[in-house]
Design a protein around this motif. Structure first.
Motif, PDB file in Angstrom:
ATOM      1  N   ASP A  34     -15.004   2.249  24.080  1.00  0.00           N
ATOM      2  CA  ASP A  34     -15.599   3.577  24.236  1.00  0.00           C
ATOM      3  C   ASP A  34     -17.110   3.455  24.410  1.00  0.00           C
ATOM      4  O   ASP A  34     -17.771   2.655  23.730  1.00  0.00           O
ATOM      5  CB  ASP A  34     -15.290   4.455  23.023  1.00  0.00           C
ATOM      6  N   PHE A  35     -17.655   4.233  25.288  1.00  0.00           N
ATOM      7  CA  PHE A  35     -19.088   4.281  25.514  1.00  0.00           C
ATOM      8  C   PHE A  35     -19.745   5.040  24.369  1.00  0.00           C
ATOM      9  O   PHE A  35     -19.406   6.192  24.102  1.00  0.00           O
ATOM     10  CB  PHE A  35     -19.360   4.963  26.854  1.00  0.00           C
ATOM     11  N   THR A  36     -20.663   4.396  23.658  1.00  0.00           N
ATOM     12  CA  THR A  36     -21.275   5.034  22.492  1.00  0.00           C
ATOM     13  C   THR A  36     -22.722   5.463  22.720  1.00  0.00           C
ATOM     14  O   THR A  36     -23.125   6.526  22.254  1.00  0.00           O
ATOM     15  CB  THR A  36     -21.226   4.093  21.273  1.00  0.00           C
ATOM     16  N   HIS A  37     -23.524   4.637  23.412  1.00  0.00           N
ATOM     17  CA  HIS A  37     -24.943   4.962  23.592  1.00  0.00           C
ATOM     18  C   HIS A  37     -25.433   4.464  24.951  1.00  0.00           C
ATOM     19  O   HIS A  37     -25.028   3.395  25.417  1.00  0.00           O
ATOM     20  CB  HIS A  37     -25.821   4.284  22.533  1.00  0.00           C
ATOM     21  N   TYR A  38     -26.325   5.247  25.539  1.00  0.00           N
ATOM     22  CA  TYR A  38     -27.137   4.795  26.666  1.00  0.00           C
ATOM     23  C   TYR A  38     -28.538   4.591  26.117  1.00  0.00           C
ATOM     24  O   TYR A  38     -29.214   5.564  25.739  1.00  0.00           O
ATOM     25  CB  TYR A  38     -27.142   5.832  27.788  1.00  0.00           C
TER      26      TYR A  38
ATOM     27  N   MET B 231     -16.510  -3.591  35.399  1.00  0.00           N
ATOM     28  CA  MET B 231     -15.402  -3.869  34.485  1.00  0.00           C
ATOM     29  C   MET B 231     -15.773  -4.958  33.488  1.00  0.00           C
ATOM     30  O   MET B 231     -16.468  -5.913  33.824  1.00  0.00           O
ATOM     31  CB  MET B 231     -14.180  -4.313  35.297  1.00  0.00           C
ATOM     32  N   VAL B 232     -15.316  -4.771  32.234  1.00  0.00           N
ATOM     33  CA  VAL B 232     -15.387  -5.806  31.218  1.00  0.00           C
ATOM     34  C   VAL B 232     -13.969  -6.046  30.717  1.00  0.00           C
ATOM     35  O   VAL B 232     -13.268  -5.094  30.363  1.00  0.00           O
ATOM     36  CB  VAL B 232     -16.299  -5.403  30.034  1.00  0.00           C
ATOM     37  N   CYS B 233     -13.553  -7.308  30.687  1.00  0.00           N
ATOM     38  CA  CYS B 233     -12.206  -7.665  30.241  1.00  0.00           C
ATOM     39  C   CYS B 233     -12.294  -8.540  28.998  1.00  0.00           C
ATOM     40  O   CYS B 233     -13.134  -9.444  28.932  1.00  0.00           O
ATOM     41  CB  CYS B 233     -11.454  -8.403  31.340  1.00  0.00           C
TER      42      CYS B 233
ATOM     43  N   PRO C 135     -25.115   1.900  39.689  1.00  0.00           N
ATOM     44  CA  PRO C 135     -23.773   1.548  39.227  1.00  0.00           C
ATOM     45  C   PRO C 135     -23.278   0.237  39.842  1.00  0.00           C
ATOM     46  O   PRO C 135     -23.346   0.049  41.055  1.00  0.00           O
ATOM     47  CB  PRO C 135     -22.918   2.732  39.683  1.00  0.00           C
ATOM     48  N   GLY C 136     -22.806  -0.672  38.986  1.00  0.00           N
ATOM     49  CA  GLY C 136     -22.298  -1.944  39.465  1.00  0.00           C
ATOM     50  C   GLY C 136     -23.358  -2.931  39.889  1.00  0.00           C
ATOM     51  O   GLY C 136     -23.050  -3.968  40.478  1.00  0.00           O
TER      52      GLY C 136
ATOM     53  N   ALA D 281     -17.212   2.113  35.031  1.00  0.00           N
ATOM     54  CA  ALA D 281     -17.498   3.163  36.016  1.00  0.00           C
ATOM     55  C   ALA D 281     -17.337   4.550  35.412  1.00  0.00           C
ATOM     56  O   ALA D 281     -17.947   5.513  35.882  1.00  0.00           O
ATOM     57  CB  ALA D 281     -16.568   3.017  37.220  1.00  0.00           C
ATOM     58  N   LEU D 282     -16.532   4.653  34.338  1.00  0.00           N
ATOM     59  CA  LEU D 282     -16.288   5.948  33.711  1.00  0.00           C
ATOM     60  C   LEU D 282     -17.560   6.554  33.129  1.00  0.00           C
ATOM     61  O   LEU D 282     -17.665   7.762  32.976  1.00  0.00           O
ATOM     62  CB  LEU D 282     -15.231   5.796  32.608  1.00  0.00           C
TER      63      LEU D 282
END
Length: 362
Positions: free
Chosen positions: A249-253, A182-184, A215-216, A202-203
């Motif tokens: 929103d996730f834009t790039h890996y 998580m990022v807040c 992950p995490g 996580a999405l």
């Protein structure tokens, strides 16, 4: 090292020279010693690095020369950062206590001690516009400080807040918890209120497990781009994550073809025991934005050299973005930074290198 190429003019656009950077200065370390953090001062003239032998090393980038060593054998040292004054720095202790120290490099004297954390400090972030700074720790707190006072100006309890960052306007702060994925985002004026945005990593993080991403786990840093568009989460896995700084929103890996580099320790990783009088430590991020916010420059995982990703390039359908440029060298890079004022890159692991554009290639 090859002869130093002519420097790019200060007005040269990053996109015109990004593929031409080559290593021009090499500064060797004693055997068994590694650099763990890297930072430029506001003017871009000086470069600061923490080292595992409990020293902080200062370099003059304008002269391309080593400047001085600052010893912290009693307290240890990590995450060394310039304040807005090139002669004073802050850094985290790794011995005796978990305090943060404010040091004048002019006469090597402590100006102030910031006490309050009860476990290892994992992140230090200086405000872009004031003498305020943030610290996060494995004691599950984030603290807000003013360089002019030894007392914390505020504190937040947060599950594993291992990374924090200011946006370029210094009005928003981000807190990242890798275990919670998580990022807040908080309004700095109302940091004691609930976050105005939560980015659930996580999405998208889970979808890259097949590539070796944990992950995490394995997050090594977080940074906003200067243009305000992106938020970068770096890892010691086979890639980094780029998010839209407004929507999450996730834009790039950002894929590293060489794969994961598990020797780049992150908070949560088990640190090795030292047998050579050095202090095991987490490493700062192995990737960083260029000043224009368009490019990410980072280490090549287990291989030598640097990789460059163009954030404006079109990724594949699964959001994977391959490197657009491979910058060759004979040394790996655990920590990387792009000079904020000049076209110069610094990278370090066991040794430190300065990189300049080769104008004959531009």
């Amino acid at each position: 090292m090859a002869p130093e190429p002519p420097s790019a003019p200060p007005t040269a656009r990053v996109q015109d020279i990004i593929s031409t950077f080559r290593p021009t200065k090499l500064f060797k370390n004693p055997p068994g010693v590694q650099y763990t953090s890297i930072d430029f001062d506001d003017s871009g003239e000086f470069l600061l690095l923490s080292r595992t032998d409990d020293t902080i090393q200062l370099f003059n980038t304008k002269a391309g020369a080593y400047a001085k060593e600052l010893k912290s054998q009693k307290y240890g040292s990590a995450l060394a950062r310039f304040t807005h004054h090139s002669t004073s720095i802050i850094y985290a202790s790794t011995k005796l206590d978990d305090g943060i120290r404010y040091l004048s490099m002019h006469d090597n004297s402590f100006l102030r001690y910031f006490r309050g954390h009860t476990d290892r400090v994992t992140s230090l972030a200086l405000s872009p516009s004031t003498d305020m700074f943030l610290s996060s720790s494995m004691d599950n707190t984030l603290k807000l400080w003013d360089c002019r006072s030894a007392n914390a100006q505020g504190s937040l309890n947060f599950h594993s807040p291992w990374f924090t960052a200011y946006d370029a306007s210094a009005s928003v702060i981000a807190i990242a918890s890798p275990p919670a994925q998580m990022v807040c985002l908080y309004d700095l004026r109302h940091y004691d209120k609930p976050p105005f945005a939560n980015f659930d990593c996580a999405l998208f993080e889970d979808r890259f497990k097949s590539r070796g991403q944990r992950p995490g786990e394995g997050w090594t840093g977080m940074e906003f781009s200067n243009n305000g568009k992106y938020l970068l989460i770096t890892t010691n896995g086979p890639g980094h994550f780029l998010l839209d700084a407004f929507t999450g929103d996730f834009t790039h890996y950002l894929s590293r073809p060489s794969g994961a580099d598990r020797s780049h320790y992150a908070p949560g990783d088990e640190l090795p025991r030292s047998s050579d009088n050095t202090t095991p430590s987490y490493f700062q991020s192995s990737a960083s934005f260029s000043p224009d916010g368009r490019y990410v420059i980072g280490g090549n995982g287990t291989l030598n050299g640097l990789l460059v990703w163009d954030c404006e390039a079109t990724p594949t359908t699964d959001k994977v973005l391959e490197p657009t440029t491979d910058l060759p060298s004979q040394r790996p890079a655990k920590v990387v930074a792009y000079n904020p004022r000049h076209n110069l890159i610094a990278s370090a692991d066991k040794d430190m290198m300065m990189w300049l554009p080769d104008l004959d290639m531009a």
